[in-house]
Design a protein around this motif. Structure first.
Motif, mmCIF file in Angstrom:
data_model
loop_
_atom_site.group_PDB
_atom_site.id
_atom_site.type_symbol
_atom_site.label_atom_id
_atom_site.label_comp_id
_atom_site.label_asym_id
_atom_site.label_seq_id
_atom_site.Cartn_x
_atom_site.Cartn_y
_atom_site.Cartn_z
ATOM 1 N N VAL A 1 12.206 -26.720 19.131
ATOM 2 C CA VAL A 1 10.752 -26.913 19.029
ATOM 3 C C VAL A 1 10.229 -27.807 20.145
ATOM 4 C CG1 VAL A 1 8.872 -27.721 17.552
ATOM 5 C CG2 VAL A 1 10.837 -26.538 16.540
ATOM 6 N N ASP A 2 10.971 -28.854 20.482
ATOM 7 C CA ASP A 2 10.525 -29.770 21.539
ATOM 8 C C ASP A 2 10.434 -29.052 22.883
ATOM 9 O OD1 ASP A 2 12.036 -31.286 19.369
ATOM 10 O OD2 ASP A 2 11.044 -32.937 20.390
ATOM 11 N N LEU A 3 11.406 -28.209 23.171
ATOM 12 C CA LEU A 3 11.382 -27.460 24.427
ATOM 13 C C LEU A 3 10.241 -26.453 24.428
ATOM 14 C CD1 LEU A 3 12.601 -26.757 27.161
ATOM 15 C CD2 LEU A 3 14.235 -25.259 25.984
ATOM 16 N N LEU A 4 9.956 -25.849 23.283
ATOM 17 C CA LEU A 4 8.837 -24.908 23.200
ATOM 18 C C LEU A 4 7.531 -25.607 23.562
ATOM 19 C CD1 LEU A 4 7.715 -22.121 22.429
ATOM 20 C CD2 LEU A 4 7.555 -22.946 20.063
ATOM 21 N N VAL A 5 7.314 -26.782 23.000
ATOM 22 C CA VAL A 5 6.089 -27.528 23.303
ATOM 23 C C VAL A 5 6.049 -27.907 24.781
ATOM 24 C CG1 VAL A 5 4.786 -29.645 22.812
ATOM 25 C CG2 VAL A 5 5.881 -28.393 20.944
ATOM 26 N N LYS A 6 7.174 -28.337 25.319
ATOM 27 C CA LYS A 6 7.246 -28.688 26.741
ATOM 28 C C LYS A 6 6.921 -27.489 27.618
ATOM 29 C CE LYS A 6 10.489 -30.352 30.281
ATOM 30 N NZ LYS A 6 11.905 -30.759 30.549
#
Length: 356
Positions: free
Chosen positions: A233-238
């Motif tokens: 999820v963190d990479l998706l937001v990034k």
């Protein structure tokens, strides 16, 4: 720490051939020494991108994968009144930013395509059009890498590129690491392709020849498929430039599409439109783990769908006892037991994105 959203799905396919190999037969795999039918991760991702949930809910936020950027830019410039030769020259320069172009075909020199597919976001497409127009106008522009920076982006609003990533062979600086990992779906039990033959009758030749006007053959199979998907999820937001709200919309669309979207090979012949019979969604900061091991020993008892759910949940419980829970929160949809709903799974997925 990173937040992971994991999906475990069980979907029942009747006789069908949704994902074909190079001979037109259902793709297969050997798992635990037993033959299985398989849906490739590439075919599943394509089905997700082509689903109505992505097309409608993420309208304006989907990339285009193509070799034909040069031709499309040329057509748009010509439609705006540009000279054909000048438009093609400007378009070739811009298209070259995304990858090498093939040598023109002597029989159709006007058709210029790239050697590889480029995954282009809506923002990059607009910037490419703008740059082509500036080149056509004779503006003094930077060269090489500085020129690429006028078009290529490391993060923007293309949800499918943010999810599934891309590779630009000529400029790794603008690659995007996939935030969504999609496993190959396999049947939970032994399964092999069956061969079938079919015929067609000539409607205008019923009296003279009572036989078939055409004979052919194709293969199909059926089974309960296990599908695993893991989202960073963190990479998706990034990858989305920090847009958590858009990430939440993307996760909701992904959850809905996973439950319903399917590769469409031979769909007109088999009318396969399955929906997931079981979905287990897990969210947490622990290291992710798939549950394929639940099916290395093929399910043998009927009903296969119910036994597959039991095997999956048993494996999850054993792994959690040994390593600790791989999730902090979970949501379950089970059609047979009447648990949960797709709306609940979708809301759970959307809530995985960080809030302001």
């Amino acid at each position: 720490m990173t937040t992971f959203l994991q999906f475990h799905l069980l979907t029942v396919y009747g006789p069908s051939n949704p994902n074909r190999d190079d001979q037109g037969r259902p793709k297969q795999a050997m798992v635990g020494g037993a033959p299985r039918l398989r849906l490739s991760s590439q075919s599943v991702k394509r089905a997700l991108r082509e689903s109505a949930f992505f097309a409608l809910d993420l309208a304006g936020h989907q990339g285009v994968r193509t070799k034909r950027l040069c031709g499309e830019l040329t057509d748009r410039l010509v439609a705006s009144g540009a000279d054909v030769a000048a438009a093609r020259g400007a378009a070739e320069k811009v298209a070259g930013i995304f990858g090498k172009l093939e040598a023109p075909d002597k029989k159709a020199p006007e058709k210029v395509v790239a050697t590889t597919l480029a995954f282009i976001s809506p923002d990059e497409w607009r910037l490419a059009e703008d740059l082509a127009a500036r080149i056509l106008a004779g503006e003094d522009l930077p060269k090489d890498k500085d020129l690429k920076s006028l078009v290529l982006r490391k993060a923007d609003g293309a949800v499918d590129i943010a999810m599934f990533g891309r590779m630009l062979a000529d400029d790794a600086d603008f690659n995007r690491e996939a935030a969504v990992q999609v496993g190959h779906a396999i049947t939970t039990h032994r399964a092999q392709a069956e061969e079938d033959w079919y015929s067609a009758v000539d409607d205008l030749n019923k009296a003279e020849d009572t036989g078939a006007g055409h004979l052919g053959e194709h293969a199909f199979g059926s089974g309960v498929y296990y599908q695993y998907v893991c989202v960073n999820v963190d990479l998706l937001v990034k990858n989305l430039g920090g847009d958590a709200e858009l990430a939440a919309k993307g996760l909701e669309a992904l959850a809905r599409a996973l439950a319903i979207a399917t590769p469409t090979g031979k769909q007109n012949s088999h009318a396969h439109h399955p929906r997931a019979a079981y979905i287990r969604a897990e969210r947490g900061r622990q290291a992710p783990r798939d549950l394929t091991g639940a099916f290395f020993a093929p399910v043998t008892d009927q009903p296969w769908a119910t036994r597959s759910v039991a095997a999956l949940e048993e494996m999850a419980a054993m792994m959690d006892r040994a390593y600790g829970p791989a999730w902090d929160d979970e949501a379950v949809l089970d059609v047979v037991r009447g648990l949960g709903s797709l709306d609940e799974i979708a809301a759970f997925a959307a809530a995985s994105a960080p809030t302001a």
